[in-house]
Motif scaffolding. Structure first.
Motif, PDB file in Angstrom:
ATOM      1  N   MET A 163       0.851  -1.193   0.000  1.00  0.00           N
ATOM      2  CA  MET A 163       0.000   0.000   0.000  1.00  0.00           C
ATOM      3  C   MET A 163       0.885   1.240   0.000  1.00  0.00           C
ATOM      4  O   MET A 163       1.848   1.326   0.763  1.00  0.00           O
ATOM      5  N   THR A 206     -10.483  -4.507  10.066  1.00  0.00           N
ATOM      6  CA  THR A 206     -10.429  -4.550   8.612  1.00  0.00           C
ATOM      7  C   THR A 206     -11.681  -3.921   8.024  1.00  0.00           C
ATOM      8  O   THR A 206     -12.738  -3.882   8.657  1.00  0.00           O
ATOM      9  N   SER A 214     -11.778  -5.929  -2.402  1.00  0.00           N
ATOM     10  CA  SER A 214     -10.506  -5.646  -1.753  1.00  0.00           C
ATOM     11  C   SER A 214     -10.718  -5.647  -0.253  1.00  0.00           C
ATOM     12  O   SER A 214     -11.855  -5.593   0.235  1.00  0.00           O
ATOM     13  N   ILE A 271      -8.934  -3.874   3.303  1.00  0.00           N
ATOM     14  CA  ILE A 271      -7.973  -2.952   3.918  1.00  0.00           C
ATOM     15  C   ILE A 271      -7.741  -3.404   5.345  1.00  0.00           C
ATOM     16  O   ILE A 271      -8.684  -3.502   6.137  1.00  0.00           O
ATOM     17  N   GLU A 272      -6.501  -3.682   5.672  1.00  0.00           N
ATOM     18  CA  GLU A 272      -6.142  -4.173   6.997  1.00  0.00           C
ATOM     19  C   GLU A 272      -5.293  -3.138   7.717  1.00  0.00           C
ATOM     20  O   GLU A 272      -4.817  -2.166   7.129  1.00  0.00           O
ATOM     21  N   GLU A 306      -6.190  -1.260  10.505  1.00  0.00           N
ATOM     22  CA  GLU A 306      -6.828  -0.132  11.157  1.00  0.00           C
ATOM     23  C   GLU A 306      -6.334  -0.036  12.609  1.00  0.00           C
ATOM     24  O   GLU A 306      -6.042  -1.055  13.243  1.00  0.00           O
ATOM     25  N   TYR A 342      -9.916   6.134   2.107  1.00  0.00           N
ATOM     26  CA  TYR A 342      -9.492   4.927   1.401  1.00  0.00           C
ATOM     27  C   TYR A 342     -10.074   4.866  -0.008  1.00  0.00           C
ATOM     28  O   TYR A 342     -11.168   5.366  -0.281  1.00  0.00           O
ATOM     29  N   TRP A 401     -10.456   1.628  -3.129  1.00  0.00           N
ATOM     30  CA  TRP A 401     -10.620   0.169  -3.048  1.00  0.00           C
ATOM     31  C   TRP A 401     -10.169  -0.596  -4.291  1.00  0.00           C
ATOM     32  O   TRP A 401     -10.052  -1.816  -4.220  1.00  0.00           O
ATOM     33  N   GLU A 429      -6.754  -1.330  -3.303  1.00  0.00           N
ATOM     34  CA  GLU A 429      -6.902  -0.777  -1.964  1.00  0.00           C
ATOM     35  C   GLU A 429      -5.704   0.120  -1.647  1.00  0.00           C
ATOM     36  O   GLU A 429      -4.557  -0.234  -1.872  1.00  0.00           O
ATOM     37  N   ARG A 430      -5.977   1.298  -1.130  1.00  0.00           N
ATOM     38  CA  ARG A 430      -4.925   2.253  -0.807  1.00  0.00           C
ATOM     39  C   ARG A 430      -5.491   3.313   0.116  1.00  0.00           C
ATOM     40  O   ARG A 430      -6.716   3.525   0.165  1.00  0.00           O
ATOM     41  N   CYS A 431      -4.602   3.972   0.838  1.00  0.00           N
ATOM     42  CA  CYS A 431      -4.987   5.051   1.751  1.00  0.00           C
ATOM     43  C   CYS A 431      -4.573   6.372   1.129  1.00  0.00           C
ATOM     44  O   CYS A 431      -3.386   6.628   0.909  1.00  0.00           O
TER      45      CYS A 431
END
Length: 652
Positions: free
Chosen positions: A1, A212, A225, A227-228, A230, A257, A259, A262-264
């Motif tokens: 990510m 998540t 996707s 996202i892990e 958190e 986020y 998806w 998936e990215r921040c």
């Protein structure tokens, strides 16, 4: 990510005491972002206008704590579910109870209004989901499939589906017209707390206590996707109105986020603790959180938040051939919801087997439910008139202004020359230090606070200017190393003596504590005559309410009175916490003992208990005057003192 760019764009807007007892649920009006509804252990539902201190309306009728509240899209109806399983619907513009719905056998955990028809969905601790017709006062459907409490319900934007999240680690999608389950989405390893539909595409997001967030394709019924990482359990998520990103309310931060992939995009530091609900209005995200009886609201300026795919490019993706490049997130990937009109298709009704699910509220139920308008001016401004051409306040209200220090910091950053305007340096870590204090040559006049805050940007007794490079002025001697070291060591020896003495005192108290005699350890702390030791000990005792006994109250109450008058914020906060525990656990016992008639014969244990109650009552009466005088303060202290003043009302 990819590494996100961290910004600071948030501020605290307001803190209010929402209920006489603990707040158990709250919800923001999604249309305006200005209406707040809270449910409390006092069995009331209170309505507030964001950034205004007074309650607009208080709704009564429930006989048990209100566990869930929800506003409909036009913010004209509100539904509240209680711990006993009853559901009540109020018409806010008519200021009256509309329906009482009975049928659940346990507390109501989640509610949602249908986006078009007059239907309400409810999820309960009894694992059932019910769909109610408000007009006919009856249950239309009962959905069974979850094995544990249903924590969140959301209707799809077109009103055809219902998504449910439960403690059994699953998300289920229900077809309202057919009355059956469409798909089940496993994968989470902890209770699922929240689900949210994409505003346009066939996409669903779910957040869990396993830290998540998962995105589900509602055409292929598979995960898109995940996202892990958190920082804590995910309790509140919200899509941007145009669907470009997802906001996640994390512990003390807001994360943005994408998806696919998936990215921040961004991380915004917000000291809101565990945020309970989010809403967007005027390019501002409003977040609300509650703790005990207080509710705090926060604002994030979304114009300063990265919401699109401007993350630093990934060289691995750039090296891929065009056929393997990830899809463009701005391109439509799925079907778009077809939103029907208000007269669209309704869920099909089925014959009910349970008479209680069709029962309408009795006249006694409706008489017991009242809408108490506590602020007529704000009520008329928000809810009246119903059929006016232009609703007041308008749908597009003014954004909340940023605090002065935020504007100053922005101006200061804008004035700095950019060494390389075309080069962007990535931030290596998500953890960011708090905002440094803004130093100006002519600070604005500000009244000096009598309370020393628990968290400070600079130490007491030291000036930051002593350590900054001095501006060179002709004929001014430079600061030599010896002078700089003397400034740094100023008060160092005194502080070492204070800390050494405090350590010895705590060792003394700890030696008594290990014997298991709590009362004697508190007596030893009081005998030392050092409030800092008393505060340290009370912070431990406050964590376990069962340690409190009546004889302990007689010793601690005089110390609490001293703490409430202290100039240190942490001392005052500890005193307020201890006093609240005493009032909640022992005030009913004290008043009952003093009001009870004398008994015949000799009861030594009762006489001793009565003596302790009299001592505590006398001390509480002494403290009540102090609490009343400080209840007019602003900020966190004012909220704590106002809450204590309500708890001590029976002493007057």
């Amino acid at each position: 990510m990819a590494t996100p760019v961290v910004t600071k764009t948030a501020w605290k807007l307001q803190e209010i005491v929402a209920h006489a007892s603990n707040v158990s649920s709250l919800v923001l009006g999604k249309a305006s972002g200005r209406l707040l509804a809270t449910g409390g252990d006092d069995c009331r539902v209170n309505l507030w206008s964001i950034n205004k201190p007074n309650c607009i309306m208080s709704l009564t009728g429930h006989t048990s704590p209100v566990e869930s509240v929800r506003l409909n899209t036009p913010e004209e109806l509100i539904v509240a579910g209680s711990q006993s399983g009853s559901i009540r619907v109020w018409d806010l513009e008519a200021a009256k109870i509309l329906r009482t719905l009975m049928g659940h056998k346990a507390n109501i955990c989640s509610l949602d209004f249908h986006p078009y028809g007059e239907f309400v969905a409810s999820g309960s601790q009894d694992t059932n989901i019910k769909l109610w017709d408000i007009r006919r006062k009856g249950c239309v459907f009962r959905y069974r499939g979850h094995s544990q409490a249903v924590r969140c319900l959301r209707f799809s934007p077109d009103g055809k589906w219902l998504a449910s999240a439960a403690d059994d680690h699953t998300v289920k999608l229900w077809d309202l017209t057919a009355g059956k389950i469409m798909s089940e989405f496993p994968g989470h390893t902890g209770p699922v707390n929240v689900v949210e539909f994409h505003p346009n595409e066939y996409l669903l997001a779910s957040g869990s206590s396993d830290r998540t967030i998962r995105f589900w394709d509602l055409e292929k019924f598979q995960v898109v996707s995940c996202i892990e990482g958190e920082p804590g359990p995910v309790r509140s998520v919200l899509f941007n109105p145009d669907g470009c990103c997802l906001y996640s309310g994390c512990q003390d931060s807001l994360r943005v986020y994408g998806w696919e992939p998936e990215r921040c995009f961004d991380v915004v530091l917000v000291n809101w603790g565990k945020v309970a609900d989010l809403a967007i209005c005027n390019d501002q995200l409003i977040g609300v959180a509650f703790s005990q009886s207080s509710v705090s609201s926060y604002v994030v300026d979304l114009t300063r938040v990265t919401r699109t795919g401007t993350v630093a490019p990934d060289p691995m993706q750039d090296s891929l051939p065009p056929a393997q490049q990830p899809p463009n997130p701005s391109a439509p990937l799925r079907r778009i919801y077809e939103r029907p009109g208000a007269t669209g298709s309704e869920p099909q009704r089925v014959k009910q087997n349970s008479e209680s699910e069709r029962r309408s509220p009795s006249s006694e139920d409706e008489r017991e439910s009242q809408a108490e308008i506590q602020n007529a001016e704000d009520y008329n401004e928000i809810f009246q008139p119903k059929n006016s051409i232009s609703r007041t306040p308008p749908r597009r209200s003014e954004p909340f202004p940023a605090p002065p220090e935020d504007d100053m910091a922005t101006a200061k950053e804008a004035a700095k020359p950019s060494p390389a305007a075309d080069v962007q340096f990535p931030v290596p870590k998500l953890e960011v230090l708090s905002r440094p204090p803004v130093v100006t040559s002519t600070p604005a006049p500000k009244a000096e606070s009598a309370i020393i805050p628990a968290t400070r940007n600079e130490p007491i007794g030291l000036k930051a200017s002593d350590f900054l490079p001095a501006v060179k002025i002709p004929q001014q001697a430079e600061l030599v190393d010896e002078d700089a070291m003397s400034q740094i060591r100023k008060g160092h020896d005194t502080m070492c003596v204070v800390l050494t003495s405090r350590h010895k005192n705590l060792d003394t108290v700890r030696a008594v504590w290990t014997t298991g005699d709590i009362k004697t350890s508190v007596d030893s702390a009081v005998a030392i005559n050092d409030l800092s030791v008393v505060v340290d000990l009370l912070n431990i005792v406050n964590q376990k309410a069962s340690l409190w006994k009546l004889d302990l109250c007689t010793t601690v109450l005089p110390q609490i009175e001293k703490l409430l008058q202290s100039k240190y914020e942490s001392y005052v906060q500890t005193g307020c916490t201890s006093l609240k525990l005493i009032l909640q656990r022992f005030l009913p016992l004290i008043t009952d003992m003093l009001a009870a008639p004398p008994t015949v014969g000799v009861d030594i244990s009762r006489e001793e208990r009565l003596h302790k109650c009299r001592v505590c009552y006398k001390q509480l009466r002494s403290i009540s005057g102090l609490v009343k005088s400080k209840s007019g303060l602003s900020g966190r202290h004012g909220s704590a003192f106002r809450e204590l003043h309500l708890l001590m009302a029976s002493l007057d």
